[in-house]
Design an enzyme around this catalytic site. Structure first.
Site, PDB file in Angstrom:
ATOM      1  N   LYS A   1       0.832  -1.201   0.000  1.00 44.28           N
ATOM      2  CA  LYS A   1       0.000   0.000   0.000  1.00 44.28           C
ATOM      3  C   LYS A   1       0.869   1.255   0.000  1.00 44.28           C
ATOM      4  O   LYS A   1       1.970   1.272   0.544  1.00 44.28           O
ATOM      5  CB  LYS A   1      -0.897  -0.054   1.233  1.00 44.28           C
ATOM      6  CG  LYS A   1      -1.980   0.995   1.310  1.00 44.28           C
ATOM      7  CD  LYS A   1      -2.851   0.705   2.531  1.00 44.28           C
ATOM      8  CE  LYS A   1      -3.988   1.694   2.675  1.00 44.28           C
ATOM      9  NZ  LYS A   1      -4.871   1.324   3.806  1.00 44.28           N
TER      10      LYS A   1
ATOM     11  N   LEU B   1      -7.137   8.435   3.389  1.00 45.42           N
ATOM     12  CA  LEU B   1      -7.145   7.025   3.820  1.00 45.42           C
ATOM     13  C   LEU B   1      -8.375   6.658   4.648  1.00 45.42           C
ATOM     14  O   LEU B   1      -8.388   5.604   5.277  1.00 45.42           O
ATOM     15  CB  LEU B   1      -5.889   6.680   4.642  1.00 45.42           C
ATOM     16  CG  LEU B   1      -4.527   6.817   3.961  1.00 45.42           C
ATOM     17  CD1 LEU B   1      -3.426   6.276   4.867  1.00 45.42           C
ATOM     18  CD2 LEU B   1      -4.498   6.088   2.630  1.00 45.42           C
TER      19      LEU B   1
ATOM     20  N   SER C   1      -9.429   1.422   2.625  1.00 45.54           N
ATOM     21  CA  SER C   1      -8.521   2.286   1.899  1.00 45.54           C
ATOM     22  C   SER C   1      -7.448   1.536   1.118  1.00 45.54           C
ATOM     23  O   SER C   1      -6.667   2.163   0.389  1.00 45.54           O
ATOM     24  CB  SER C   1      -7.860   3.260   2.875  1.00 45.54           C
ATOM     25  OG  SER C   1      -7.087   2.576   3.846  1.00 45.54           O
TER      26      SER C   1
ATOM     27  N   SER D   1      -9.993  -1.395   6.267  1.00 48.65           N
ATOM     28  CA  SER D   1      -9.301  -1.061   5.022  1.00 48.65           C
ATOM     29  C   SER D   1      -8.570  -2.214   4.349  1.00 48.65           C
ATOM     30  O   SER D   1      -8.151  -2.088   3.202  1.00 48.65           O
ATOM     31  CB  SER D   1      -8.315   0.088   5.263  1.00 48.65           C
ATOM     32  OG  SER D   1      -9.008   1.266   5.591  1.00 48.65           O
TER      33      SER D   1
END
Length: 560
Positions: free
Chosen positions: A148, A197, A223, A247
């Site tokens: 990420k 985020l 996210s 996320s």
């Protein structure tokens, strides 16, 4: 490590456009999709339901060789590592295959932020040379892994969707990046995220919106949405996401992958780009894996924990991987969490949960039906929301610093379904910041205590729950993530397991949420074929048990 770039005298549009051009130029020309492929798609992609997986674009494009298609499509992570270890596959071949497929995924789903293909292939060559000499770095030797955007990789940017963060490269790796490199992994891309985020739509003004490869008119989640899209497209064997309200799990359920959110601070999270006020952690985020096979979750988690992450990251808990041994219980005792009246489940999710429960019961496992009052999902989300909104000014300042606008999902500022009519959290009006935080901490502990008694009195091995009220939904409509955020408040480990798909034939009736409820509406036509999933969780620090039980459940659900 992010800060306002010195070029801020330029307009935010020009700064973002320049970054997008750099990203486009990083894809080799012979990896660009031919116009005939693009002509077969319905544009704009985010408003038309293109099923990129069914179109088999990697094969039709001619960019990957038959061997590279085989590498990316036909092996679990364990099988890939076996081929790499035996020398049947070289790291150069595997890395090149996934670099090519990631490049294709980027052109179709906008899932990437940073690409460093040349550096990755050079590292793969070095790893192959080491293996030829009998040297092996670790259990992930030669395996490509995507990460990420918030993780720092020396020499790359970590803008996390803020235009004001562009222009500064990371000067050091995040601890988890160093750990993965020490284990022999090859890092090759960073993946797309939402501005701030903090939404379930991975959309920002720099890199655009990450699209779902199952249906580009539906969201890829957030996210860690770029990871979900990339892994689902098989452009990565293992992706690393983070999770403070869902996320990791939301992209997994939207894109049909497996995902694991550990207890916070077990997988090292330190050294990341900060999206808000540095040091402010009302709910501590977790880092964890997404993959297309369940065993990959355990391989990744075990490999990282076996390195003693606390030696490199002071925020990591110094608890090594616990070897449980084979499960000797003939049957599991599984709690079943129902929908909460405030957060009604969409028909495909109700059906998936009912089918999962039926299969587990038929396999001899004992199911214990919990009540919504026991689960307290709505109550826990009241606390989650109030904790998250205690301080939001810094995120807003990062947006305003460049002059860019908030993206739609950030501007919407989704809250819980019962916002404004809370039953559990007392009114906080008139309290100063410290007293608000203290009161919310007391209420959070009360909820944790209530769940402690559930585990003790009902003697549960795990709980079967929805991962969300829904599967992937139209962009910017996911809303508040009730069934993931509540586990971040409790700080429980949780796995998302793909199971079934939405069906307009089996679930033909559209539904709409009512006043006082939260969640997206259900459109059987648009969401037809979208992945469904279930969520398995255990109590805090029982990460090994969570993976073990979820593996048993996954095997049971896969049986016809």
């Amino acid at each position: 490590m992010g800060s306002i770039a010195p070029e801020q005298e330029m307009s935010w549009q020009n700064i973002a456009a320049r970054k997008r051009e750099e990203r486009r130029a990083a894809i080799p020309k012979n990896w660009l999709l031919p116009s005939a492929i693009l002509d077969s798609l319905s544009f704009p992609l985010d408003k038309n339901p293109n099923n990129l997986l069914a179109l088999d674009i990697p094969r039709k494009s001619g960019i990957l060789t038959d061997h590279e298609l085989d590498i990316t499509e036909n092996y679990t992570v364990a099988a890939l590592l076996g081929k790499l270890s035996s020398g049947e596959f070289s790291s150069v071949d595997v890395t090149t295959a996934f670099c090519k497929r990631a490049a294709i995924a980027q052109q179709l789903t906008f899932c990437l932020t940073e690409t460093f293909f040349d550096e990755a292939i050079d590292r793969a060559k070095s790893l192959d040379e080491q293996r030829a000499k009998g040297e092996k770095l670790g259990p992930l030797h030669g395996l490509p892994i995507s990460i990420k955007d918030g993780f720092q990789v020396k020499g790359q940017e970590a803008s996390i969707g803020y235009v004001s963060f562009l222009g500064k490269k990371s000067t050091a790796n995040s601890p988890l990046v160093d750990i993965l490199l020490s284990l022999g992994a090859v890092l090759y891309v960073k993946t797309n995220i939402p501005q701030t985020l903090m939404t379930a739509d991975s959309d920002n003004n720099i890199f655009g919106r990450a699209l779902n490869p199952h249906n580009t008119a539906l969201n890829a989640g957030g996210s860690s949405g770029g990871e979900g899209a990339l892994v689902a497209f098989r452009g990565s064997p293992v992706g690393v996401g983070t999770d403070v309200a869902g996320s990791i799990r939301i992209p997994s359920l939207c894109c049909g992958t497996y995902g694991f959110k550990p207890t916070s601070s077990r997988i090292p999270y330190g050294g990341q780009q900060v999206p808000s006020l540095a040091g402010w952690k009302p709910i501590t985020a977790s880092a964890g894996p997404l993959a297309n096979d369940f065993e990959a979750l355990e391989i990744f988690t075990k490999a990282v924990l076996d390195t003693t992450p606390a030696l490199l990251d002071s925020t990591a808990i110094d608890v090594p991987w616990r070897r449980l041994g084979p499960n000797t219980k003939s049957k599991l005792r599984i709690g079943v969490l129902p929908e909460d009246p405030v957060y009604p489940l969409q028909p495909p999710i109700k059906r998936a949960l009912a089918e999962a429960a039926k299969k587990l019961q038929a396999a001899g496992h004992e199911l214990v039906q919990l009540t919504s009052a026991e689960g307290q999902v709505a109550d826990i989300n009241e606390v989650a929301c109030e904790l998250f909104v205690l301080h939001t000014e810094t995120s807003q300042q990062f947006i305003e610093a460049s002059g860019e606008p908030p993206v739609p999902s950030v501007a919407a500022q989704f809250g819980p379904g019962n916002a404004g009519q809370y039953n559990f959290v007392p009114k906080l009006d008139g309290l100063d910041f410290v007293r608000k935080y203290a009161l919310l901490s007391v209420k959070r502990q009360e909820l944790c205590e209530n769940w402690r008694t559930i585990w003790l009195e009902k003697r549960l091995d795990a709980v079967l729950a929805p991962a969300a009220q829904n599967t992937a939904v139209p962009h910017d409509t996911f809303g508040w993530p009730a069934f993931t955020a509540f586990l971040n408040v409790l700080d429980y480990p949780a796995c998302v397991i793909p199971f079934g798909t939405a069906s307009k034939e089996l679930d033909p009736q559209p539904t709409k949420v009512q006043a006082g409820q939260g969640g997206p509406d259900y459109d059987p036509e648009l969401m037809n074929g979208a992945p469904c999933s279930v969520q398995i969780f255990t109590s805090r620090m029982r990460d090994e048990e969570c993976l073990q039980v979820a593996s048993i459940i996954d095997e049971c659900l896969k049986r016809t």
